[in-house]
Design an enzyme around this catalytic site. Structure first.
Site, PDB file in Angstrom:
ATOM      1  N   LEU A  89       0.834  -1.197   0.000  1.00  0.00           N
ATOM      2  CA  LEU A  89       0.000   0.000   0.000  1.00  0.00           C
ATOM      3  C   LEU A  89       0.871   1.250   0.000  1.00  0.00           C
ATOM      4  O   LEU A  89       1.860   1.336   0.735  1.00  0.00           O
ATOM      5  CB  LEU A  89      -0.922   0.000   1.225  1.00  0.00           C
ATOM      6  N   CYS A  90       0.456   2.184  -0.818  1.00  0.00           N
ATOM      7  CA  CYS A  90       1.194   3.443  -0.927  1.00  0.00           C
ATOM      8  C   CYS A  90       0.629   4.441   0.073  1.00  0.00           C
ATOM      9  O   CYS A  90      -0.393   5.087  -0.184  1.00  0.00           O
ATOM     10  CB  CYS A  90       1.084   3.988  -2.344  1.00  0.00           C
TER      11      CYS A  90
END
Length: 238
Positions: A89-90
């Site tokens: 996840l960014c």
């Protein structure tokens, strides 16, 4: 250098674990693997009045050997409607943004930030768009999903047992509801049958009454006819 950095990471993560045990993060449980302190697993409980209420979301944090000087990778494992599963996840607290990482941030800080971002709708790499209905459906299904995950059950045995009890209560409530519905349907059918029988009985009684009245009318008619004949004959004789 690598060994010393790894020792630093281990010491820091042990410290963070002790801190979490003493002061838990709201709605979040987290533990490192016994075999690898650089991999942590977390379970996020959906907060009240949110789209995730009633759900539990399993994920993991994978820390680099350079922690706390470099941020971890963050993954979500349980289907949730907000993030892709098993995908990095960014986030500003993940390894996608080492430039915004602060070495002072702890595991508690990371988990708090993850929950906060989960409750928002801001798009990012690894996020997905789903309807509110889908999120609620996935929340209801999350308990069963997590119980099929051996890693989750091993990391959170007490939580897994709570989930089993919750699912058992749900099944009992559904069974009771189904039984009540069946009773209601059967009672409705019985009432309908009684009404039909009542109507048939009333019709039968009405038919008997009409038949009796018809017979009386016939008898009266014959009597009147006989009297008329008798009267005419008497007049003729006279």
């Amino acid at each position: 250098m690598s060994k010393r950095t790894n020792t630093t990471a281990t010491a820091r993560l042990k410290q963070d674990y002790m801190r979490i045990m003493k002061d838990p993060v709201p709605y979040v449980q987290a533990v490192p693997l016994a075999s690898n302190i650089l991999e942590w697993h977390y379970a996020v409980e959906g907060p009240e009045k949110s789209l995730y209420e009633g759900g539990y979301y399993h994920g993991k944090l994978v820390f680099p050997r350079e922690f706390p000087f470099k941020p971890p990778s963050i993954y979500m494992i349980t289907p949730n409607g907000r993030f892709k599963c098993n995908t990095r996840l960014c986030l500003s607290i993940s390894d996608f943004h080492p430039d915004t990482w602060n070495p002072a941030w702890s595991v508690s800080t990371i988990l708090t930030g993850l929950l906060s971002f989960m409750l928002e709708k801001s798009p990012t790499l690894g996020s997905i768009e789903t309807s509110d209905y889908t999120k609620r459906q996935l929340a209801a299904q999350s308990l069963h999903f997590n119980l099929q995950d051996k890693q989750f059950v091993d990391c959170f045995p007490n939580l897994a047992e709570e989930m089993r009890q919750t699912l058992k209560k749900r099944e009992e409530e559904m069974a009771r509801s189904a039984e009540l519905n069946n009773r209601s349907v059967n009672a409705g059918l019985a009432n309908s049958s009684s009404r039909v029988q009542g109507v048939n009985g009333a019709n039968e009684q009405q038919g008997l009454l009409n038949s009796a009245l018809t017979n009386i009318c016939v008898i009266i008619g014959f009597a009147a006819f006989a009297y008329t004949v008798k009267y005419v004959l008497k007049n003729i004789v006279e």
